[in-house]
Scaffold this motif. Structure first.
Motif, PDB file in Angstrom:
ATOM      1  N   ALA A 100     -42.541  13.701 -79.203  1.00 30.75           N
ATOM      2  CA  ALA A 100     -41.442  14.386 -77.864  1.00 30.75           C
ATOM      3  C   ALA A 100     -41.058  16.278 -78.146  1.00 30.75           C
ATOM      4  CB  ALA A 100     -40.721  13.882 -77.376  1.00 30.75           C
ATOM      5  N   GLY A 101     -40.664  15.966 -79.375  1.00 31.77           N
ATOM      6  CA  GLY A 101     -40.312  17.479 -80.070  1.00 31.77           C
ATOM      7  C   GLY A 101     -38.505  17.361 -79.945  1.00 31.77           C
ATOM      8  N   PHE A 102     -38.015  16.383 -80.206  1.00 29.91           N
ATOM      9  CA  PHE A 102     -36.557  16.465 -80.182  1.00 29.91           C
ATOM     10  C   PHE A 102     -36.137  15.520 -81.542  1.00 29.91           C
ATOM     11  CE2 PHE A 102     -37.121  15.046 -75.646  1.00 29.91           C
ATOM     12  CZ  PHE A 102     -36.383  16.075 -75.628  1.00 29.91           C
ATOM     13  N   SER A 103     -35.190  16.756 -82.449  1.00 27.28           N
ATOM     14  CA  SER A 103     -34.516  15.373 -83.711  1.00 27.28           C
ATOM     15  C   SER A 103     -34.307  13.984 -83.234  1.00 27.28           C
ATOM     16  CB  SER A 103     -33.301  16.213 -84.078  1.00 27.28           C
ATOM     17  OG  SER A 103     -32.300  15.675 -83.194  1.00 27.28           O
ATOM     18  N   PRO A 104     -35.133  13.142 -84.299  1.00 31.02           N
ATOM     19  CA  PRO A 104     -34.382  11.659 -84.340  1.00 31.02           C
ATOM     20  C   PRO A 104     -32.981  11.505 -84.559  1.00 31.02           C
ATOM     21  CG  PRO A 104     -35.251  12.571 -86.985  1.00 31.02           C
ATOM     22  CD  PRO A 104     -35.629  14.266 -85.468  1.00 31.02           C
ATOM     23  N   LEU A 105     -32.509  10.178 -83.995  1.00 27.27           N
ATOM     24  CA  LEU A 105     -31.802  10.293 -84.652  1.00 27.27           C
ATOM     25  C   LEU A 105     -30.578  10.377 -85.662  1.00 27.27           C
ATOM     26  CD1 LEU A 105     -31.465   6.614 -82.358  1.00 27.27           C
ATOM     27  CD2 LEU A 105     -30.159   9.046 -81.596  1.00 27.27           C
ATOM     28  N   TYR A 106     -29.381  10.444 -85.766  1.00 26.73           N
ATOM     29  CA  TYR A 106     -29.243  11.292 -87.335  1.00 26.73           C
ATOM     30  C   TYR A 106     -27.330  10.841 -87.371  1.00 26.73           C
ATOM     31  CZ  TYR A 106     -27.651  14.730 -91.138  1.00 26.73           C
ATOM     32  OH  TYR A 106     -27.596  14.957 -93.064  1.00 26.73           O
ATOM     33  N   PRO A 107     -27.423  10.311 -88.372  1.00 24.31           N
ATOM     34  CA  PRO A 107     -25.997   8.743 -88.338  1.00 24.31           C
ATOM     35  C   PRO A 107     -24.801   9.730 -88.771  1.00 24.31           C
ATOM     36  CG  PRO A 107     -27.463   8.941 -90.327  1.00 24.31           C
ATOM     37  CD  PRO A 107     -28.302   9.286 -89.213  1.00 24.31           C
ATOM     38  N   ARG A 108     -24.964  10.957 -89.209  1.00 26.84           N
ATOM     39  CA  ARG A 108     -24.208  11.836 -89.085  1.00 26.84           C
ATOM     40  C   ARG A 108     -23.227  12.676 -87.759  1.00 26.84           C
ATOM     41  NH1 ARG A 108     -23.028  12.605 -94.855  1.00 26.84           N
ATOM     42  NH2 ARG A 108     -24.633  12.007 -96.397  1.00 26.84           N
ATOM     43  N   ASN A 109     -24.523  12.632 -86.864  1.00 25.58           N
ATOM     44  CA  ASN A 109     -23.904  12.778 -85.614  1.00 25.58           C
ATOM     45  C   ASN A 109     -23.148  11.547 -84.880  1.00 25.58           C
ATOM     46  OD1 ASN A 109     -24.341  12.745 -82.511  1.00 25.58           O
ATOM     47  ND2 ASN A 109     -25.590  14.676 -83.089  1.00 25.58           N
ATOM     48  N   PRO A 110     -22.322  11.660 -84.898  1.00 19.68           N
ATOM     49  CA  PRO A 110     -21.119  10.805 -83.028  1.00 19.68           C
ATOM     50  C   PRO A 110     -21.666  10.277 -82.920  1.00 19.68           C
ATOM     51  CG  PRO A 110     -19.913  12.375 -84.753  1.00 19.68           C
ATOM     52  CD  PRO A 110     -20.881  12.739 -84.574  1.00 19.68           C
ATOM     53  N   TRP A 111     -22.222  10.574 -81.580  1.00 12.19           N
ATOM     54  CA  TRP A 111     -23.411  10.153 -80.732  1.00 12.19           C
ATOM     55  C   TRP A 111     -23.975   9.556 -81.476  1.00 12.19           C
ATOM     56  CZ3 TRP A 111     -27.598  10.267 -77.941  1.00 12.19           C
ATOM     57  CH2 TRP A 111     -27.520   9.803 -76.521  1.00 12.19           C
ATOM     58  N   ASP A 112     -25.022  10.161 -81.542  1.00 10.50           N
ATOM     59  CA  ASP A 112     -26.095   9.564 -82.698  1.00 10.50           C
ATOM     60  C   ASP A 112     -26.114   7.795 -83.129  1.00 10.50           C
ATOM     61  OD1 ASP A 112     -27.321  11.593 -81.477  1.00 10.50           O
ATOM     62  OD2 ASP A 112     -28.660  12.034 -83.686  1.00 10.50           O
ATOM     63  N   ALA A 113     -25.035   8.122 -83.681  1.00  8.43           N
ATOM     64  CA  ALA A 113     -24.575   7.114 -84.650  1.00  8.43           C
ATOM     65  C   ALA A 113     -24.138   5.609 -83.947  1.00  8.43           C
ATOM     66  CB  ALA A 113     -23.290   7.147 -85.873  1.00  8.43           C
ATOM     67  N   VAL A 114     -23.254   5.922 -83.125  1.00  5.32           N
ATOM     68  CA  VAL A 114     -23.632   5.119 -81.350  1.00  5.32           C
ATOM     69  C   VAL A 114     -24.593   4.121 -80.820  1.00  5.32           C
ATOM     70  CG1 VAL A 114     -21.814   3.872 -79.283  1.00  5.32           C
ATOM     71  CG2 VAL A 114     -20.860   6.103 -81.157  1.00  5.32           C
ATOM     72  N   VAL A 115     -25.504   5.772 -80.470  1.00  2.00           N
ATOM     73  CA  VAL A 115     -26.774   4.542 -79.939  1.00  2.00           C
ATOM     74  C   VAL A 115     -27.737   4.003 -80.900  1.00  2.00           C
ATOM     75  CG1 VAL A 115     -29.049   5.813 -79.315  1.00  2.00           C
ATOM     76  CG2 VAL A 115     -26.451   6.680 -78.765  1.00  2.00           C
ATOM     77  N   ILE A 116     -27.341   5.033 -82.597  1.00  2.00           N
ATOM     78  CA  ILE A 116     -27.708   4.073 -83.707  1.00  2.00           C
ATOM     79  C   ILE A 116     -27.371   2.288 -83.271  1.00  2.00           C
ATOM     80  CG2 ILE A 116     -28.416   3.866 -86.072  1.00  2.00           C
ATOM     81  CD1 ILE A 116     -28.774   6.871 -86.511  1.00  2.00           C
ATOM     82  N   SER A 117     -26.315   2.364 -83.995  1.00  2.00           N
ATOM     83  CA  SER A 117     -25.573   1.066 -83.633  1.00  2.00           C
ATOM     84  C   SER A 117     -26.045   0.610 -82.863  1.00  2.00           C
ATOM     85  CB  SER A 117     -24.421   0.802 -83.220  1.00  2.00           C
ATOM     86  OG  SER A 117     -23.825  -0.339 -83.600  1.00  2.00           O
TER      87      SER A 117
END
Length: 157
Positions: A100-117
Motif C-alpha cells: 500500500a506504499g507505507f513503511s513496514p512496522l519498525y520495532p524502534r518506533n514505540p507506537w509500532d512496537a506496541v502494534v507488533i506486540s
C-alpha cells in the motif's frame, strides 16, 4: 501471477524510451488495486465482509468504501485495523503495508512496537487500541472513549 521479476521490469524501464508501449505490454505485471488485494485475502481466509468490517472497528461506511475501492488511500493505522480484522499474521501485514506504499512496522518506533506486540499476541483491533491508550500512545482509530460508548450501545441492542 507475475511473470517478470522486478529487476527485469527495472531493466526494461531504463532501456525503453516508449513508456506508453511499456505500460501496455506490461499491464499484467502491475499490482492489483488495494481493494482487490484485500478482498482476495478475505476470500482466501474465508472471511465474511460484514465480520471484517465489524472487527476492524472502523466506521462501517468507511471500511466498506476501502474494501469496495471507493476509498483508495486509507491511512496506515486504518489499514492496520483492517489487516488485524483480516487475521493477517505479522509477515502478511508487513507485506500489505509495503504493498500500500507505507513503511513496514519498525520495532524502534514505540507506537509500532506496541502494534507488533499486539499482532504477535493475537489481540483484536479494540484490544490493540486499548493497549496503545494504556501505554500513552496514540490510538489507531481516534477517540477511544467515544468508541467505547458506541460499542457498549451496540452490545446492549
Amino acid at each position: 501471477m507475475h511473470k517478470k521479476d522486478t529487476e527485469e521490469l527495472f531493466a526494461e524501464i531504463r532501456e525503453d524510451e516508449d513508456m506508453k508501449r511499456f505500460l501496455s505490454e506490461n499491464r499484467k505485471e502491475f499490482r492489483q488495486p488495494l481493494s482487490e488485494y484485500l478482498n482476495q485475502i478475505m476470500t482466501e481466509k474465508q472471511l465474511c465482509r460484514t465480520d471484517v468490517i465489524r472487527d476492524s472497528c472502523l466506521n462501517p461506511n468507511y471500511a466498506y468504501h476501502i474494501l469496495s475501492g471507493e476509498s483508495t488511500n486509507p491511512s496506515r493505522p486504518k489499514l492496520l485495523a483492517l489487516a488485524i480484522a483480516l487475521r493477517m499474521d505479522f509477515d502478511e501485514i508487513q507485506y500489505l503495508l509495503r504493498y500500500a506504499g507505507f513503511s513496514p512496522l519498525y520495532p524502534r518506533n514505540p507506537w509500532d512496537a506496541v502494534v507488533i506486540s499486539a499482532i504477535h499476541r493475537g489481540l483484536s483491533v479494540w484490544e490493540t487500541d486499548n493497549l496503545l491508550d494504556y501505554l500513552g500512545e496514540t490510538v489507531m482509530l481516534g477517540n477511544l472513549k467515544k468508541r467505547q460508548l458506541e460499542k457498549e450501545a451496540t452490545e446492549e441492542s
